[in-house]
Design an enzyme around this catalytic site. Sequence first.
Site, short mmCIF file in Angstrom:
data_model
loop_
_atom_site.label_atom_id
_atom_site.label_comp_id
_atom_site.label_asym_id
_atom_site.label_seq_id
_atom_site.Cartn_x
_atom_site.Cartn_y
_atom_site.Cartn_z
N GLU A 165 0.80 -1.23 0.00
CA GLU A 165 0.00 0.00 0.00
C GLU A 165 0.84 1.28 0.00
OE1 GLU A 165 -2.68 -0.50 3.30
OE2 GLU A 165 -3.54 -2.34 2.46
N GLU A 272 -6.34 -10.35 -1.94
CA GLU A 272 -7.17 -10.27 -0.73
C GLU A 272 -8.65 -10.19 -1.10
OE1 GLU A 272 -5.82 -7.25 2.04
OE2 GLU A 272 -3.71 -7.65 1.60
#
Length: 362
Positions: A165, A272
């Site tokens: 991220e 995910e």
Amino acid sequence: MTTPSPDRRALIAGLPAALALSACRQGGEAQAAAAARVDVPPLKQVAPFPVGACVMTSQLADAGFNGVLVPNFGQVTPEWEMKMEGVLKDDGGFDFTRADAIADFAAAHGMRLHAHTLIWYAQAPGAFTQIDGTGQAFADAYRNYILAVGGRYRGRAVGWDVVNEPVAEDGNGYRDCLWRKNLGMEYVARAFHHAREADPNAVLLMNDYNLELMPRKRASFLRLAESLLKAGAPLGGLGTQTHVSLGEYRPGMAREAIRDLASLGLPIHISELDVSTKGGRPDFAPPAEKAQHQARIVGEITEAFMDLHPARRYALTVWGVRDSDSWLRRAPHDGSDQPVLFDEAGRPKPAASAFVAAVSRG
């Protein structure tokens, strides 16, 4: 289980209306349960790529959890216990107890281990904040951390989310964090070089979220990936988390995102996956209708992944084995989301059937 809000007039109509509402709710629950009762073959047996799930050590002794995980999934990702918060102590020492337990479980069951994650913007552990601003000392500690953690699972982890991220939430540039403050944006390339030093053979990935939902963020992510490749960093794959919801996902989003990510020629990890039945715009559809909507989204995402060349399909990982295992069931969420492929009882949902249909089309 979510049901539509009753009409105000029904509430004041007295007992008959209440009984009717109760019967309606029971019927909706029965319909949803019936929709969930689908028979599917083990996911890992039909998919022509690794199918993964996230795990925590607290789940590994749960027979119900294992009864779904082991037959259906051939790869595991530690949900949080290989992050800094799970292994690094404030004094700079390490505690690999939980991370080792997951690695050992994977090995014992013949599963691939995808390690997650070495460097994440959201973490600033005491061992590093204590040396904030120390220049070379910070850089040395950064390298030593990656060598210690990456090296511990050398030969055991098939791949690592090296940097997680890095892109700003709105897609406008890159996140400020302790690592960037001390090392500049070079912290990303350094992490990949140190990870390669720690493990010469693991696939080294960069991972982020909302890449399907936010084209601007995806473009920033791709610019960073391209700059790493041009600079010679050993970036070996791209992870797109694919946390989406019924209310915000539009048809075609996954195909567009995966096509763009694949433009750099690297393997892609859907890392995910979950499809929230609660997030985004409110959805007051009956539970069975929501289950079918979720199945359509899962089917499209899986088909988009199948469109990749087989060599570019690193893995598809679902972020939760059963609905009850999902992070979307924990605080601050309300505990009623149904975001993954198996329900609380471990029964395959329409989303699991859609996954199987998508991979079976070849």
